[in-house]
Design a protein around this motif. Sequence first.
Motif, mmCIF file in Angstrom:
data_model
loop_
_atom_site.group_PDB
_atom_site.id
_atom_site.type_symbol
_atom_site.label_atom_id
_atom_site.label_comp_id
_atom_site.label_asym_id
_atom_site.label_seq_id
_atom_site.Cartn_x
_atom_site.Cartn_y
_atom_site.Cartn_z
ATOM 1 N N HIS A 37 0.817 -1.128 -0.228
ATOM 2 C CA HIS A 37 0.130 0.011 0.103
ATOM 3 C C HIS A 37 0.840 1.198 -0.077
ATOM 4 N N ALA A 38 1.738 1.143 0.911
ATOM 5 C CA ALA A 38 2.816 2.358 1.092
ATOM 6 C C ALA A 38 3.630 2.488 -0.353
ATOM 7 N N GLU A 39 3.971 1.593 -1.249
ATOM 8 C CA GLU A 39 4.890 1.531 -2.188
ATOM 9 C C GLU A 39 4.311 1.877 -3.465
ATOM 10 N N ARG A 40 2.886 1.104 -3.645
ATOM 11 C CA ARG A 40 2.481 1.051 -4.990
ATOM 12 C C ARG A 40 0.916 1.632 -4.912
ATOM 13 N N GLY A 41 0.482 1.777 -3.471
ATOM 14 C CA GLY A 41 -0.789 2.274 -3.542
ATOM 15 C C GLY A 41 -1.161 3.645 -4.392
ATOM 16 N N GLY A 42 -0.318 4.172 -4.699
ATOM 17 C CA GLY A 42 -0.820 5.388 -5.705
ATOM 18 C C GLY A 42 -0.633 5.117 -7.001
ATOM 19 N N ILE A 43 -0.470 3.815 -7.184
ATOM 20 C CA ILE A 43 -0.224 3.558 -8.752
ATOM 21 C C ILE A 43 -1.334 2.685 -9.170
ATOM 22 N N GLY A 44 -2.562 3.569 -9.356
ATOM 23 C CA GLY A 44 -3.743 2.980 -9.658
ATOM 24 C C GLY A 44 -4.142 2.863 -11.241
ATOM 25 N N GLN A 45 -4.210 1.574 -11.729
ATOM 26 C CA GLN A 45 -4.509 1.408 -13.109
ATOM 27 C C GLN A 45 -6.038 1.602 -13.398
ATOM 28 N N GLY A 46 -6.603 2.604 -13.847
ATOM 29 C CA GLY A 46 -7.934 2.740 -14.066
ATOM 30 C C GLY A 46 -8.899 2.803 -12.699
ATOM 31 N N THR A 47 -8.506 2.979 -11.609
ATOM 32 C CA THR A 47 -9.170 2.952 -10.198
ATOM 33 C C THR A 47 -9.527 4.549 -10.044
ATOM 34 N N ALA A 48 -10.677 4.571 -9.416
ATOM 35 C CA ALA A 48 -11.183 6.042 -9.236
ATOM 36 C C ALA A 48 -10.354 6.709 -7.860
ATOM 37 N N GLU A 49 -9.947 5.742 -7.407
ATOM 38 C CA GLU A 49 -9.222 5.860 -5.789
ATOM 39 C C GLU A 49 -8.199 4.866 -5.819
ATOM 40 N N PRO A 50 -6.997 5.464 -6.142
ATOM 41 C CA PRO A 50 -5.745 4.722 -5.891
ATOM 42 C C PRO A 50 -5.465 4.020 -4.538
ATOM 43 N N GLY A 51 -4.967 2.659 -4.486
ATOM 44 C CA GLY A 51 -4.792 2.288 -3.140
ATOM 45 C C GLY A 51 -6.317 1.587 -2.516
ATOM 46 N N ARG A 52 -7.155 1.881 -3.045
ATOM 47 C CA ARG A 52 -8.375 1.271 -2.474
ATOM 48 C C ARG A 52 -8.472 -0.225 -2.392
ATOM 49 N N SER A 53 -8.010 -0.733 -3.546
ATOM 50 C CA SER A 53 -7.863 -2.232 -3.162
ATOM 51 C C SER A 53 -7.206 -2.786 -2.112
ATOM 52 N N PHE A 54 -6.180 -2.168 -1.762
ATOM 53 C CA PHE A 54 -5.125 -2.400 -0.731
ATOM 54 C C PHE A 54 -6.094 -2.139 0.469
ATOM 55 N N ALA A 55 -6.740 -1.011 0.673
ATOM 56 C CA ALA A 55 -7.443 -0.790 1.964
ATOM 57 C C ALA A 55 -8.509 -1.865 2.393
ATOM 58 N N VAL A 56 -9.154 -2.416 1.095
ATOM 59 C CA VAL A 56 -10.283 -3.245 1.152
ATOM 60 C C VAL A 56 -9.508 -4.484 1.808
ATOM 61 N N MET A 57 -8.586 -5.010 1.107
ATOM 62 C CA MET A 57 -7.883 -6.222 1.554
ATOM 63 C C MET A 57 -7.493 -6.267 3.045
ATOM 64 N N GLU A 58 -6.817 -5.147 3.422
ATOM 65 C CA GLU A 58 -6.224 -4.786 4.716
ATOM 66 C C GLU A 58 -7.435 -4.883 5.819
ATOM 67 N N ASP A 59 -8.786 -4.285 5.500
ATOM 68 C CA ASP A 59 -9.765 -4.168 6.274
ATOM 69 C C ASP A 59 -10.395 -5.646 6.483
ATOM 70 N N LYS A 60 -10.653 -6.337 5.386
ATOM 71 C CA LYS A 60 -11.274 -7.601 5.507
ATOM 72 C C LYS A 60 -10.242 -8.498 5.989
ATOM 73 N N LEU A 61 -9.130 -8.564 5.883
ATOM 74 C CA LEU A 61 -8.017 -9.514 6.562
ATOM 75 C C LEU A 61 -8.280 -9.369 8.158
ATOM 76 N N LEU A 62 -8.207 -8.193 8.557
ATOM 77 C CA LEU A 62 -8.240 -7.713 10.068
ATOM 78 C C LEU A 62 -9.533 -8.181 10.360
ATOM 79 N N ARG A 63 -10.678 -7.788 9.928
ATOM 80 C CA ARG A 63 -11.881 -7.781 10.489
ATOM 81 C C ARG A 63 -12.530 -9.446 10.296
ATOM 82 N N VAL A 64 -12.221 -9.905 8.940
ATOM 83 C CA VAL A 64 -12.924 -11.254 8.954
ATOM 84 C C VAL A 64 -11.956 -12.548 9.386
#
Length: 151
Positions: A37-64
Amino acid sequence: MRDGLLIIYPWIKALHVMAVISWMAGLFYLPRLFVYHAERGGIGQGTAEPGRSFAVMEDKLLRVIMNPAMIVTWLAGLTLVATPGVVDWGSTWPWTKAAGVIGMTAFHMWCAGERRRIAAGQIAPGRRYRMMNEVPTLLMIVIVLSVIVRF
């Protein structure tokens, strides 16, 4: 109650081991996601919000995965400790294991706090997360040696 704990001991121990494996997998992987997330989160290929995928994975890994696995680890572990004849409190190993598990729980809480900071846009350099990624390995070594070697 004593006899009941002795009868279900193998089942609780199996549950404990499975929960620990799940918890440790998350503790190894979440800081690695922080690095990405820190090193590649800003490199978004066609995403409206760079790093969003990492944020979702981090959240689900922690909560679920991680939070339930930590809770089951603690509950099963405390049940094992309550089983008569399992722990010799005069030995050193239960205390070093307890210290390791408390350290692991503190690391889990650090991960949860870091996930909240990252979600708020306060991301640290990837190097910090790389260094923190070694903490669960060191704690695992202490815990496993305590339980298996019983020093």
